[in-house]
Design an enzyme around this catalytic site. Sequence first.
Site, short mmCIF file in Angstrom:
data_model
loop_
_atom_site.label_atom_id
_atom_site.label_comp_id
_atom_site.label_asym_id
_atom_site.label_seq_id
_atom_site.Cartn_x
_atom_site.Cartn_y
_atom_site.Cartn_z
CG HIS A 172 -1.93 -1.00 1.36
ND1 HIS A 172 -2.15 -1.77 2.48
CD2 HIS A 172 -2.89 -1.35 0.47
CE1 HIS A 172 -3.19 -2.56 2.28
NE2 HIS A 172 -3.66 -2.34 1.06
CB CYS A 273 -3.07 -2.02 9.17
SG CYS A 273 -1.89 -1.77 7.88
#
Length: 284
Positions: A172, A273
Amino acid sequence: MAEQKVSDFGQCTHVVVRSIPDSFSQQALRMNDCGTVNLAGARRELELYVRVLRDKLGLQVVELPSDDSMPDAVFVEDVAVILDETALITRPGAPSRRREVEAVKKALQDLRLNVVEMTDESATLDGGDVLFTGREFFVGLSKRTNQRGAEILADAFKDYAVSTVPVYDNLHLKSFCSMAAPNLIVIGSSEGAQKALKTMQQMSDHRYDKLTVPDDAAANCVYLNVPGKGHVLLHRAPEEFPESVKVFEKLKDHMLIPVANSELAKVDGCLTCCSLLINKKNDP
Ligand code: GLY
């Protein structure tokens, strides 16, 4: 285009997290084989992270139960993008993660956020690819997030500029960057991270300060602006990234909180996250 009040950036009242199922160690997705995940160790890391948010920083934590059929669901950041009172429920790039949105959507509705869904089946977006700086969004185009996902995000948050940034060699965009203050981007040193930073600088008409750390993984931090405490930064622990921590220690105005994350990191989990941060101005 809008700009969040600088004093609002990083403010947070509630946090959504999700417990780790037994299936996590064997079945959570991973880009590389980084060794066996110690399930008890991963749970301990999450527990300490939650304890910091709840007990040290005074946030209200909503903890969703785990589900063995969703090994990656602890990484709640990927399934929603929340700004002020609006929550965009994403369409995660990994098909195995799509059912994770249901429980999170319900929790965000219970918190009375305006929930917007990504129904277009050609769109994919993981929240880990979304960097909000307080004045604009950068969206990583990665294996998990596509152009259509970025367009739907732009529709959901019309007041803010949205620029896309190609992501190579990492899961990401936020695998190698994050915000450490309203105007401060933390960035890793790898070629991919530096290239992405250059793209962000070219796309923006704002000049951000940057804090470069030697380790990409350490560039993912959780920034909060907590009443009575000011700038707070959760960053990776010195046992994990000693050289990067020396860089954070130069931030003299921040309360620095080291948080270990090495078991979660084996399946590409970063500090951001594991939480969805919500700022409820009119707290119910
Ligand atoms: N293991 C986190 C993910 O691949 O989405």
